[in-house]
Design an enzyme around this catalytic site. Structure first.
Site, mmCIF file in Angstrom:
data_model
loop_
_atom_site.group_PDB
_atom_site.id
_atom_site.type_symbol
_atom_site.label_atom_id
_atom_site.label_comp_id
_atom_site.label_asym_id
_atom_site.label_seq_id
_atom_site.Cartn_x
_atom_site.Cartn_y
_atom_site.Cartn_z
ATOM 1 N N GLN A 63 0.911 -1.280 0.090
ATOM 2 C CA GLN A 63 -0.037 -0.018 0.040
ATOM 3 C C GLN A 63 0.944 1.043 0.099
ATOM 4 O OE1 GLN A 63 -2.099 2.480 3.497
ATOM 5 N NE2 GLN A 63 -2.618 0.340 3.490
ATOM 6 N N SER A 105 7.324 0.614 9.464
ATOM 7 C CA SER A 105 8.767 0.711 10.083
ATOM 8 C C SER A 105 9.628 -0.559 9.784
ATOM 9 C CB SER A 105 8.973 1.491 11.096
ATOM 10 O OG SER A 105 8.357 0.625 12.278
ATOM 11 N N LYS A 159 2.678 6.181 13.547
ATOM 12 C CA LYS A 159 1.460 6.953 13.545
ATOM 13 C C LYS A 159 1.001 7.258 14.888
ATOM 14 C CE LYS A 159 -3.155 6.377 11.562
ATOM 15 N NZ LYS A 159 -4.250 5.582 11.022
ATOM 16 N N CYS A 194 5.728 -15.301 45.414
ATOM 17 C CA CYS A 194 7.030 -14.806 44.726
ATOM 18 C C CYS A 194 7.742 -16.211 44.385
ATOM 19 C CB CYS A 194 8.164 -13.976 45.137
ATOM 20 S SG CYS A 194 7.257 -12.498 45.611
ATOM 21 N N GLY A 222 3.256 -1.104 15.149
ATOM 22 C CA GLY A 222 4.001 -1.782 16.001
ATOM 23 C C GLY A 222 4.424 -3.084 15.892
#
Ligand code: 3NM
Length: 519
Positions: free
Chosen positions: A42, A203, A142, A441, A176
């Site tokens: 595009q 990108s 963008k 944890c 992204g």
């Protein structure tokens, strides 16, 4: 509908701005990209004059035609007509689809940007050939996008498209997406009823110094599932299967001594290392993301624990997550205090956007925050009183695991664990676990250690870790020498060690104490 069969798998959107294109020549970049494997292109240029748009479009079209790749123009139906290209991509604020279709004819490829289910359904109903669904991740390319919907948002839209009878429409995700996350995007966006057809990138190719290699690499990654993908959720797993297999898995862990890489908070470092040693794993307490690549290569598992978080720690977590994801090394996420502060709520979002967690474990408030519930108020890192019924907890855990394509554990008096298909409750444990620091944890440390040796069935691995951990706590608390939380801690470490030794000797009787049920 366009008659030609279009391959949407690697959809290149161009950008001619210096920040992305640099001083490269756009036509040369697109030529390299299609040689590398871009399947559709595009031309997107929001600033050039019409004459320039038509001129460049014609040049780019020569390149794509030669490669047999469809070529579309962003927004400008007039430019598409002037250059005689295959179609257009229109945004929500551009020309409406029906008018574009009237102007371009039935054979043109017309795609629309969809940010929400409503937009997606409207576009599909109006006869769009494909949808560009996003914005998946925040992107500097963008910045004025309407909202970041993540892989979970894309997945919801895909499954609702199917529900509403638009299962056949083609879809690409955008925003992204690059080599570090393209496999995860395909994996986590896929709903049980509808997959993504491809990804759209700007990108990742246009900004690359070697667009051909960048496109080739993306195509290669798209050709296979991510290294952490798992399919065991389709395997039947009864309570009795688990009981029969857990002692052998623990024995395997003890014989292999897998690396358990803990990126954990300041409070529990020493305790977590001792728990890892007791169960037969080899702990390393490295919070340096720069050495995670070397550690990930050693075949162990990672715990990302968000306690005592800082921006610097978050960036180390993201580096390590990427390193383990790249090799399929299991990662356990412990979103400690997820709902307690704004920093931690943002941390959960950033980490979940930044990579794949094989297992997410937390208390009720933490898992509710992970699931996207708003207004969860956690008082510090404690679990606090349960706000949900068991039925609601099961529904939430199952839905979150299904959405993330992973395993989710909500700990509590009754633990709930699911991989989106298979769900179990576990009612073992002792109240002293709530009277010492780091019990949640170090359960993460235990689960990660088991995952390192049981990679096929992540749910089974996590259940094995929980049972070992919680049954050890019951045995410790029941000892005559244990008078309270202080004497409990060393006894607990002893009992973890003893269970491991029993498993190595082939004695699995301890597992008979399991209070495990299929939910
Ligand atoms: N549209 P990159 S995001 C052109 O969300 C575009 O609709 C988006 O660029 C949307 O691949 C975007 O460099 C830019 O992140 C995507």
């Amino acid at each position: 509908m366009a008659p030609m069969a279009v391959d949407y798998s690697l959809y290149l959107v161009t950008d001619s701005t210096p920040a992305i294109l640099g001083d490269k020549d756009l036509v040369a970049v697109v030529k390299a990209a299609v040689e590398g494997g871009a399947t559709i292109v595009q031309y997107r240029d929001k600033t050039s004059d019409t004459a320039e748009l038509v001129r460049v479009a014609k040049q780019l079209h020569q390149v794509t035609k030669a490669a047999g790749v469809p070529f579309l123009i962003n927004d400008r139906v007039d430019v598409a007509l002037a250059a005689g290209v295959e179609g257009v991509h229109v945004g929500q604020d551009d020309m409406d689809l029906k008018t574009a279709r009237k102007l371009l004819g039935p054979d043109a490829i017309i795609g629309i940007t969809a940010n929400s289910l409503e937009e997606a359904l409207d576009a599909a109903g109006d006869g769009a050939d494909y949808l560009g669904i996003g914005t998946v991740f925040a992107t500097p390319t963008k910045e004025n996008t309407k909202s970041i919907i993540g892989t979970a948002g894309v997945r919801d839209i895909l499954s609702d498209l199917h529900l509403c009878g638009f299962g056949g429409i083609q879809t690409v995700a955008i925003g992204g997406i690059n080599a570090s996350n393209v496999q995860r995007v395909m994996y986590q966006c896929a709903s049980p009823t509808k997959d993504l057809d491809g990804v759209a990138v700007v990108s990742a190719i246009i900004a690359s110094q070697d667009p051909k290699a960048a496109a080739h690499n993306l195509r290669d990654l798209l050709s296979r599932p991510p290294p952490f993908a798992f399919t065991a959720h389709h395997v039947q797993l009864s309570r009795n299967d688990i009981i029969a297999r857990v002692p052998t898995i623990i024995a395997r862990m003890a014989s292999r001594k897998p690396l358990c890489h803990n990126m954990t908070n300041l409070v529990v470092q020493n305790f977590a290392a001792n728990v890892a040693l007791a169960i037969g794993a080899s702990p390393i307490m490295s919070n340096n993301g720069l050495e995670a690549g070397d550690l990930a290569a050693l075949g162990g598992a990672l715990v990302v624990n968000m306690g005592t978080t800082t921006p610097d720690i978050r960036s180390n977590h993201l580096k390590a997550l990427a390193a383990y994801n790249a090799v399929g090394g299991p990662v356990v996420f412990d979103p400690v205090g997820a709902g307690a502060t704004q920093q931690r709520r943002e941390g959960v979002k950033a980490l979940m956007a930044g990579g794949y967690f094989d297992v997410i474990k937390g208390n009720e408030g933490e898992i509710r925050t992970v699931s996207g519930a708003h207004g969860v108020k956690q008082h510090g890192v404690d679990s606090g009183a349960s706000q949900l019924t068991l039925k609601d907890r099961i529904t939430l855990v199952k839905a979150t695991a299904e959405r993330e394509s992973n395993v989710v554990l909500m700990s509590g008096v009754i633990d709930v664990i699911s991989d989106g298909v298979r769900t179990f409750t576990i009612s073992n444990g002792h109240k002293y676990l709530g009277e010492i620091t780091g019990s949640g944890c170090t359960l993460g440390t235990t689960i990660a250690s088991v995952l390192a040796v049981e990679r096929e069935d992540k749910l089974l691995a996590a259940v094995a870790g929980i049972l070992m951990y919680e049954i050890a706590s019951e045995r410790a608390a029941g000892r005559d020498d244990v008078k309270g939380p202080g004497t409990f801690v060393p006894a607990f470490i002893d009992e973890l060690y003893r269970i491991r030794e029993e498993c190595v000797r082939g004695d699995g009787t301890w597992i008979e104490a399991a209070k495990l049920e299929s939910a």
